[in-house]
Motif scaffolding. Structure first.
Motif, short mmCIF file in Angstrom:
data_model
loop_
_atom_site.label_atom_id
_atom_site.label_comp_id
_atom_site.label_asym_id
_atom_site.label_seq_id
_atom_site.Cartn_x
_atom_site.Cartn_y
_atom_site.Cartn_z
N TYR A 187 37.86 39.66 37.68
CA TYR A 187 37.88 38.64 38.72
C TYR A 187 38.99 37.62 38.52
N LEU A 188 39.49 37.50 37.29
CA LEU A 188 40.57 36.55 37.02
C LEU A 188 41.91 37.07 37.50
N ASP A 189 42.00 38.37 37.76
CA ASP A 189 43.26 38.96 38.22
C ASP A 189 44.40 38.55 37.29
N ALA A 190 44.13 38.61 36.00
CA ALA A 190 45.07 38.14 35.00
C ALA A 190 46.04 39.26 34.59
N GLY A 191 47.26 38.87 34.29
CA GLY A 191 48.25 39.83 33.83
C GLY A 191 47.94 40.34 32.44
N SER A 192 48.67 41.36 32.03
CA SER A 192 48.38 42.01 30.75
C SER A 192 48.65 41.12 29.55
N SER A 193 49.45 40.08 29.73
CA SER A 193 49.76 39.20 28.60
C SER A 193 48.69 38.12 28.39
N LEU A 194 47.73 38.02 29.31
CA LEU A 194 46.66 37.05 29.17
C LEU A 194 45.48 37.67 28.44
N GLU A 195 44.79 36.85 27.68
CA GLU A 195 43.63 37.29 26.92
C GLU A 195 42.45 36.37 27.20
N CYS A 196 41.25 36.90 27.03
CA CYS A 196 40.05 36.12 27.24
C CYS A 196 39.08 36.34 26.08
N ARG A 197 38.19 35.38 25.95
CA ARG A 197 37.16 35.48 24.91
C ARG A 197 35.95 34.68 25.36
N MET A 198 34.77 35.22 25.08
CA MET A 198 33.52 34.57 25.42
C MET A 198 32.87 34.03 24.15
N ALA A 199 32.27 32.86 24.25
CA ALA A 199 31.56 32.28 23.11
C ALA A 199 30.20 31.78 23.55
#
Length: 519
Positions: free
Chosen positions: A45-57
């Motif tokens: 859903y973030l439609d983020a590019g490949s260089s972006l990263e995510c993490r859940m806490a």
């Protein structure tokens, strides 16, 4: 937990496993989720590019009760491409309720163009994938939705979806990320309100604060930020009409049907009230529809350039005009979005605004203004309706609510002087609480809401995300001890009400599906 357990070891181990399961599945009311042990690809859903990263806490639902329910809070990051880093810039979104999706592309660009920084964006609890306040079985913002949320979270649990707890989320995330160098916090719109809450609670965690589209931390003359929302929109439209009159082409067009632009608009409302509007448009354009459309156009960078022409076309009402105006006032089908993670959380928006950002007016006052306004989004009215008619479950203030941070850290306040959501007098009021030598206010002539993305410069492609406010921001974080260079304000693209410029033709194409605002 095991160390505190006085039962037999096997039972203690079992309790530890149960506790771990509760953390991972948010026992006590939260959504089930997976905790990320490392940075990985962002949710779709973030439609983020490949260089972006995510993490859940995992975060406590109530940071003062770590043994209670837990929720999930997402962070997105873009790591600067440079080997030598100056530090981190953290981003808080507006709304309240806006997802970090709107900043995915800019963060990716800045990581390349300003590689000496790492960029982090916090998804506000209740928005996006951060334990969203969704109502799958009822309409967002309705009494039924409120009942569903209360059933899921309980009144005390639902009350934890607030700025103070979100500030605690941000602090916990910053501590988890750690890192060397300086740490700056940027807030946009409501995010400035949240950023000031953070600075009040954690005065020693930041090396600088950037507020873009400033929402005062406390009330101004007894009014809260959304109390004047509708009135601000009305004032901006009146300003736009005056600017039209000052332009020879725009003014002459409007005077074809009225003494000046405001007289023509007043005459248009008189035609609506007297049932004498152009027959092809009369069923479609009501007083409410017109004042809401004017507010919508006024706050948009391109929309304000077609606003006078819309009034002109309604009164000229040729065949082409009628077709254009009908299309403009007809609801267009919105592209389908992930209902699990909407781009904007209407429920979180209502929840925080009704609890903290209105209260100086009444429902009757909001309705009276809407009834007579030249322009109004009716946001003030809708929030008082949510509170007083729908009965949205507002939460009580806590010790940090409406407190101004007493801080002398470097601060940059950015605001446009044609911003109806957060008018520049908000920024000046906030600046009076931040009088330090390293606390700077920059006001952008003719700029609308969101200066970091919308103070566009001549001959710079919008996709480059290289704006005047952006240049000032990076000047500030690189040397917060020195007033930033503001000379780029002279190079900003100004709104054109004549219809002659490329940007005016682009506006005509977007809103009228033609190459001319007038013909």
């Amino acid at each position: 937990l095991e160390k505190k357990c006085t039962m037999p070891r096997k039972i203690c181990c079992l309790l530890c496993l149960v506790f771990l399961f509760c953390v991972l599945t948010s026992c006590g009311g939260g959504d089930a989720f997976e905790i990320s042990s490392s940075w990985s690809a962002c949710p779709a859903y973030l439609d983020a590019g490949s260089s972006l990263e995510c993490r859940m806490a995992a975060m406590p639902l109530n940071h003062d009760d770590a043994e209670g329910a837990w929720i999930n809070v997402l962070v997105m990051r873009a790591r600067g491409a440079g080997e030598i880093k100056k530090g981190q810039i953290w981003f808080l979104m507006g709304g309240p309720g806006e997802s970090i999706a709107s900043y995915a592309y800019p963060l990716e660009v800045w990581a390349q163009t300003h590689p000496e920084w790492d960029y982090y964006a916090l998804e506000h609890r209740g928005a996006g994938a951060s334990s969203p306040l969704t109502c799958p079985a009822s309409t967002d913002g309705s009494a039924e939705c409120a009942a569903d949320l209360l059933l899921k979270w309980g009144r005390s649990g639902l009350a934890m979806f607030n700025p103070t707890q979100t500030a605690h989320d941000a602090a916990a995330w910053m501590n988890r990320v750690a890192g060397e160098g300086r740490r700056f916090l940027y807030g946009f719109s409501y995010g400035t309100y949240l950023a000031q809450r953070f600075a009040y609670l954690y005065p020693d965690m930041l090396d600088g604060l950037i507020l873009d589209g400033v929402v005062p931390a406390g009330p101004k003359k007894g009014l809260y930020p959304i109390d004047s929302y509708d009135q601000n929109a009305n004032q901006l439209v009146l300003d736009i009409l005056q600017r039209c009159d000052a332009d020879p082409i725009c003014g002459s067009r409007m005077r074809a049907y009225g003494a000046d632009s405001l007289a023509l608009l007043a005459g248009t409302y008189a035609k609506i009230d007297g049932a004498s509007l152009c027959p092809d448009l009369a069923p479609l354009i009501t007083r409410t529809a017109l004042h809401q459309k004017l507010a919508e156009l006024g706050r948009d960078w391109r929309g304000r350039m077609v606003l006078p022409a819309m009034i002109y076309r309604i009164n000229r009402c040729g065949a082409d005009d009628a077709a254009i105006i009908k299309a403009l006032f007809t609801e267009q089908a919105e592209p389908e979005e992930d209902e699990t993670y909407p781009a904007f959380s209407f429920n979180l928006n209502t929840h925080i605004i009704t609890s903290e950002l209105i209260g100086g007016l009444s429902l009757a006052q909001a309705q009276a203004f809407s009834d007579t306004a030249y322009a109004s989004p009716d946001e003030t009215l809708s929030q008082y309706t949510a509170r007083d008619v729908i009965g949205w479950p507002v939460y009580p203030p806590d010790a940090a609510t409406h407190q101004w941070p007493a801080t002398d850290i470097p601060m940059l306040l950015l605001n446009g002087d044609m911003d109806p959501q957060t008018p520049d007098h908000f920024a000046r009021f906030a600046k009076s609480h931040y009088p330090g030598d390293r606390q700077y206010l920059v006001q952008f002539p003719t700029a609308n809401h969101g200066t970091l993305l919308w103070t566009l410069l001549q001959d710079i492609d919008i996709m480059n995300v290289d704006t005047c406010a952006g240049r000032i921001l990076f000047d500030f974080v690189n040397d917060p001890e020195t007033p930033p260079d503001t000379t780029c304000t002279a190079l900003m693209i100004r709104p054109d009400f004549s219809g002659a410029s490329d940007q005016a033709r682009d506006a005509a194409s977007k809103y009228f599906f033609t190459t001319s605002v007038w013909d």
